[in-house]
Design an enzyme around this catalytic site. Structure first.
Site, PDB file in Angstrom:
ATOM      1  CG  PHE A  46      -9.602 -10.117  11.674  1.00 14.00           C
ATOM      2  CD1 PHE A  46      -8.310 -10.437  12.072  1.00 14.00           C
ATOM      3  CD2 PHE A  46      -9.915 -10.181  10.324  1.00 14.00           C
ATOM      4  CE1 PHE A  46      -7.355 -10.807  11.132  1.00 14.00           C
ATOM      5  CE2 PHE A  46      -8.969 -10.555   9.388  1.00 14.00           C
ATOM      6  CZ  PHE A  46      -7.689 -10.875   9.794  1.00 14.00           C
ATOM      7  CG  MET A 105      21.762  13.105   3.532  1.00 12.98           C
ATOM      8  SD  MET A 105      22.902  14.320   2.831  1.00 12.98           S
ATOM      9  CE  MET A 105      21.903  15.005   1.520  1.00 12.98           C
ATOM     10  CE  LYS A 159     -16.941  -7.441   4.120  1.00 10.73           C
ATOM     11  NZ  LYS A 159     -16.272  -8.702   4.497  1.00 10.73           N
ATOM     12  CD  GLU A 219      -1.798  -2.338   1.664  1.00  5.95           C
ATOM     13  OE1 GLU A 219      -0.604  -2.596   1.981  1.00  5.95           O
ATOM     14  OE2 GLU A 219      -2.726  -3.162   1.791  1.00  5.95           O
TER      15      GLU A 219
HETATM   16  C1  LIG Z   1      12.016   6.196   5.625  1.00  6.00           C
HETATM   17  C2  LIG Z   1      13.272   6.893   5.964  1.00  6.00           C
HETATM   18  N1  LIG Z   1      14.140   6.334   6.831  1.00  6.00           N
HETATM   19  C3  LIG Z   1      15.296   6.962   7.125  1.00  6.00           C
HETATM   20  C4  LIG Z   1      15.602   8.174   6.571  1.00  6.00           C
HETATM   21  C5  LIG Z   1      16.896   8.886   6.934  1.00  6.00           C
HETATM   22  N2  LIG Z   1      17.751   9.024   5.740  1.00  6.00           N
HETATM   23  C6  LIG Z   1      17.817  10.161   5.024  1.00  6.00           C
HETATM   24  S1  LIG Z   1      18.815  10.056   3.697  1.00  6.00           S
HETATM   25  C7  LIG Z   1      19.235   8.464   4.090  1.00  6.00           C
HETATM   26  C8  LIG Z   1      20.197   7.699   3.238  1.00  6.00           C
HETATM   27  C9  LIG Z   1      19.613   7.314   1.932  1.00  6.00           C
HETATM   28  O1  LIG Z   1      20.475   6.405   1.309  1.00  6.00           O
HETATM   29  P1  LIG Z   1      20.314   6.095  -0.223  1.00  6.00           P
HETATM   30  O2  LIG Z   1      18.891   5.802  -0.537  1.00  6.00           O
HETATM   31  O3  LIG Z   1      21.275   5.067  -0.629  1.00  6.00           O
HETATM   32  O4  LIG Z   1      20.635   7.496  -0.893  1.00  6.00           O
HETATM   33  P2  LIG Z   1      22.054   8.265  -0.921  1.00  6.00           P
HETATM   34  O5  LIG Z   1      22.038   9.266   0.203  1.00  6.00           O
HETATM   35  O6  LIG Z   1      23.125   7.254  -0.741  1.00  6.00           O
HETATM   36  O7  LIG Z   1      22.078   8.941  -2.250  1.00  6.00           O
HETATM   37  C10 LIG Z   1      18.579   8.053   5.251  1.00  6.00           C
HETATM   38  C11 LIG Z   1      18.745   6.746   5.890  1.00  6.00           C
HETATM   39  C12 LIG Z   1      14.645   8.726   5.695  1.00  6.00           C
HETATM   40  N3  LIG Z   1      14.824   9.924   5.121  1.00  6.00           N
HETATM   41  N4  LIG Z   1      13.511   8.061   5.391  1.00  6.00           N
END
Ligand SMILES: Cc1ncc(C[n+]2csc(CCOP(=O)(O)OP(=O)(O)O)c2C)c(N)n1
Ligand SMILES: [Mg+2]
Lengths: 174, 574
Positions: free
Chosen positions: B126, B486, B176, B64
């Site tokens: 449920f 990041m 429902k 979803e």
């Molecule tokens: C659902 C969620 N969990 C954690 C984060 C924290 N977060 C922000 S950027 C990031 C890293 C993302 O890694 P990637 O998708 O490989 O992208 P990159 O920064 O390497 O380009 C994280 C864990 C977030 N923004 N969203």
């Protein structure tokens, strides 16, 4: 600073939840909140007393409330000519001998005794918050066993003096 | 309910049930695409949909969350509300992230959730979840249908609320029994919204104040936000900026609202914005914010945000004005209506050439930049630049969240509104790829590129199923740094290189994964491979996954460090 805000809302399910939730989410401190029906079918009035730091913060509360679909009208009535009342029920420890003494204290407040038992007496008082608080202070030494307050409910007086309207806080709702 | 039965209903012999009434209401609202996922509480609705299949393009995501992010991408690109249907309990709670995401980025969604039958609501039945309680703070409005005859009115109101004023998600919870039972009573579907009247036209007094402010300003700047896109006001904005020669900074969600390559464009402002933008926001004496909400990623430390400027703020949501920044000229209005009035009434303004020269000098001296790595190796910025070149800047680009998102915002110069789809306010990993699916459905003939990180892609990659199934030629570009880039960057900069849980020790073979979902995959590990193969892969007639291997240690610059002001950028081109 304390602000008194009234909101007219539609009696739809969830409206109170939406409003209290939003005040909590935005970290607005509510001192009291009271809700009741109005003269119009399906419409309730909510009176909030909130404690905010400044006018912009008060403005923000009003705007956030106004944004809710089921909220019809929000007004900060603090600086207007208003009638604001709350009701308090106060249960005090008291034996037969002390009753007259207590009666003497509550009389000037036009409070009434609404219940008496062997060792308690219950008093009802209405008025603005200062009056209610003053009475509570005076009764404290006797030992307050139970206290219930409704919170303020308020509306505008029938006539608003001109001068008061100039003192209205600035408004961004152009 | 059998087919014969349905035909009887169509002949008005028996009254329609709630589901059939719902479908009538959806058709009346102009809905053509549905992002739905079935389950117990919505069986009657899906049955009714089955019987009237021809009316809808139904998209079955595999989670979803995928449904709702696809609906968001669809809404952003089509300008129409995204419509989602999920079952009660877990189906509904799986939508929560997407609902908040849409709320933060003001995307119009109408979300239907199933609910247990009314006589067991409140008994922990449920798959019962209190979705009304859960979504009250994260929706523009929500409804639970208590009487079948209210359903047509509620649906009509929901579409109206979601799409007007400041757009946002509206949820309708349908028990429902409401969906299954026949509606005996006559119903009236007319609106009943006395408390909802968005103000869409500007106050002439405030327009006049802006006029006065412009006449005494020496260093005006326009800040262009997403409100311009929602209002379709780009042309009016361009006219305004060009007429008075005022430089324009865009927000992340405003990218494309003003053409990125326009000579008056300073690029994006904020945490990873350009030096020229942030310096202009710092030095301006008149900031004209059109449709942005002064988000903290834009402003940095509020104390140093436009410290000496008069602030004018045009926003359709009065609650945004004065929320974060003290505002001198509040203009509650739709952006387009406001700009039309501004263009009509504001003619003569001073010559701002000196200021323009100053900001242009910054633009020229301190552009976005990066160091090319040694022969063969690739970095994220390069990947984005090449994608920009190869797609001639014309693609619809969605991103996930992280370094690749910021590089896309920096290096893909969007020249049109509604080409950029990204999760800004919530920063939702897992958003980018399903959003691309929704975007491609909204714009079947356009090139749609999902630029995602290797981390975020793994949150919703199961939606690759839809690509082959629906023949959607989405191009996925994974900027693969084998890390939560990041997070790793912040740990490097602010946590003494303690890379806590941010570097992947094992990666799936993304090409094989693509092949498992029956789509074309390509791993491009060097610059040469990338340069050679990218144009062909983007031109491929069908979905493609590109696993672009980039160096892990690369960072997003320039940057306003957390807590610092606009004038304290680090990593500016030396
Ligand atoms: C659902 C969620 N969990 C954690 C984060 C924290 N977060 C922000 S950027 C990031 C890293 C993302 O890694 P990637 O998708 O490989 O992208 P990159 O920064 O390497 O380009 C994280 C864990 C977030 N923004 N969203
Ligand atoms: Mg990564």
């Amino acid at each position: 600073m304390k602000r008194i805000i009234t909101a007219k809302v539609r009696n739809r399910s969830g409206v109170l939840n939406r409003i209290t939730g939003l005040l909590q989410k935005r970290q607005f401190n509510i001192e009291s909140i009271s809700v009741g029906r109005t003269e119009q079918e399906g419409i309730s009035r909510i009176t909030f007393v909130v404690d905010v730091d400044d006018f912009p913060k008060a403005e923000q509360i009003i705007k956030q409330l106004n944004k809710q679909i089921d909220v019809l009208k929000v007004v900060d009535i603090t600086d207007k000519a208003i009638v604001a009342r709350e009701l308090a029920l106060i249960k005090i420890t008291s034996n037969a001998q002390m009753r007259t003494e207590i009666q003497g204290i509550i009389d000037p407040f036009r409070a009434t005794v609404i219940d008496v038992s062997k060792d308690t007496i219950s008093v009802q008082v209405t008025g603005d918050s200062e009056k209610v608080e003053a009475l509570i202070e005076l009764l404290k030494p006797y030992g307050i066993k139970d206290l219930a307050r409704t919170g303020i409910t308020a509306f505008l007086r029938g006539q608003q003096p001109q001068a008061n309207q100039d003192q209205e806080p600035f408004s961004l709702l152009n | 309910m059998g087919k014969d039965n349905h035909e009887l209903k169509a002949n008005q012999v028996t009254p329609k049930n709630g589901s059939e009434i719902l479908i009538d209401a959806l058709i009346e609202a102009g809905v053509t695409t549905l992002f739905g996922y079935p389950g117990g509480a919505v069986l009657p609705i899906f049955d009714a949909l089955f019987l009237r299949k021809e009316h809808f393009n139904q998209v079955l995501a595999r989670h979803e969350q995928g449904s709702i992010h696809a609906a968001e991408g669809y809404a952003r690109i089509s300008g129409k509300p995204g419509v989602v249907i999920a079952t009660s309990g877990p189906g509904a709670t799986n939508l929560v992230t997407g609902i908040v995401d849409a709320m933060m980025d003001s995307l119009p969604l109408v979300v239907f959730t199933g609910q247990v039958t009314q006589n067991v609501i409140g008994t922990d039945a449920f798959q019962e979840a209190d979705i009304m309680g859960i979504t009250t703070p994260i929706t523009k409005h929500n409804y639970q249908v208590r009487k079948i005859e209210d359903l047509p009115r509620i649906v009509k109101e929901a579409f109206h609320i979601a799409t007007t004023g400041r757009p946002g998600p509206v949820l309708i919870d349908i028990p429902k029994d409401i969906a299954a039972n026949p509606c005996a009573d006559a119903y009236d579907s007319s609106f009943d919204l006395p408390g909802y009247q968005p103000k869409v036209n500007p106050n002439p007094l405030q327009i006049n104040k802006l006029k006065e402010a412009l006449s005494s300003a020496r260093k005006p700047v326009i800040l262009a936000g997403a409100g311009i896109k929602f209002a379709g006001a780009s042309e009016e904005l361009i006219q305004f900026a060009e007429k008075h020669q005022i430089p324009v900074v865009t927000t992340l969600q405003g990218l494309g609202a003003f053409p990125g390559e326009h000579e008056l464009s300073l690029g994006m402002g904020g945490m990873h914005g350009t030096y020229a933008s942030n310096t202009a926001l710092y030095n301006t004496d008149l900031l004209i914010n059109i449709g942005s909400r002064f988000d903290d990623r834009l402003t940095g430390n509020l104390e140093h945000f436009a410290p000496t400027a008069i602030i004018a703020h045009i926003d359709i949501d009065p609650a945004e004005i004065g929320k974060n920044i003290n505002t001198h000229i509040p203009i509650v209005s739709d952006a387009k209506n406001a700009l039309i009035e501004i263009n009509k009434h504001i003619d003569e303004t001073p010559d701002y050439t000196e200021w323009l020269d100053e900001v242009n000098q910054n633009k020229q001296d301190y552009p976005l930049w990066y160091n090319q790595p040694e022969e063969g190796n690739m970095i994220g910025q390069y990947v984005i630049e090449q994608v920009y070149q190869a797609s001639e800047g014309k693609a619809i680009v969605t991103t996930d969240v992280g370094q690749h998102q910021m590089w896309t915002a920096q290096f893909y110069k969007f020249s049109q509104p509604n080409r950029f789809v990204s999760s800004g306010g919530l920063g939702t990993m897992g958003f980018g790829f399903p959003a691309a699916i929704g975007a491609q459905i909204a714009a079947p003939d356009d090139l749609v590129i999902a630029i995602v990180g290797d981390g975020g892609f793994q949150m919703t990659l199961q939606e690759m199923s839809i690509l082959q199934e629906r023949n959607l030629p989405v191009k996925i570009v994974i900027v693969n740094n084998e890390a939560l880039g990041m997070v790793r960057q912040w740990q490097q900069a602010f946590y003494s290189e303690r890379y806590s849980e941010s570097i992947f020790s094992i990666q799936p073979d993304f090409v094989k994964l693509a092949e498992a979902y029956q789509i074309k995959g390509a791993k491009l590990a060097t610059k040469e491979e990338f340069d050679q193969q990218l144009p062909g892969l983007l031109a491929h007639d069908g979905p493609v996954l590109i696993d672009a291997r980039v160096l892990q240690q690369e960072n997003v610059y320039p940057m306003i460090p957390p807590g610092q002001g606009l004038h304290e950028m680090i990593g500016v081109k030396p």
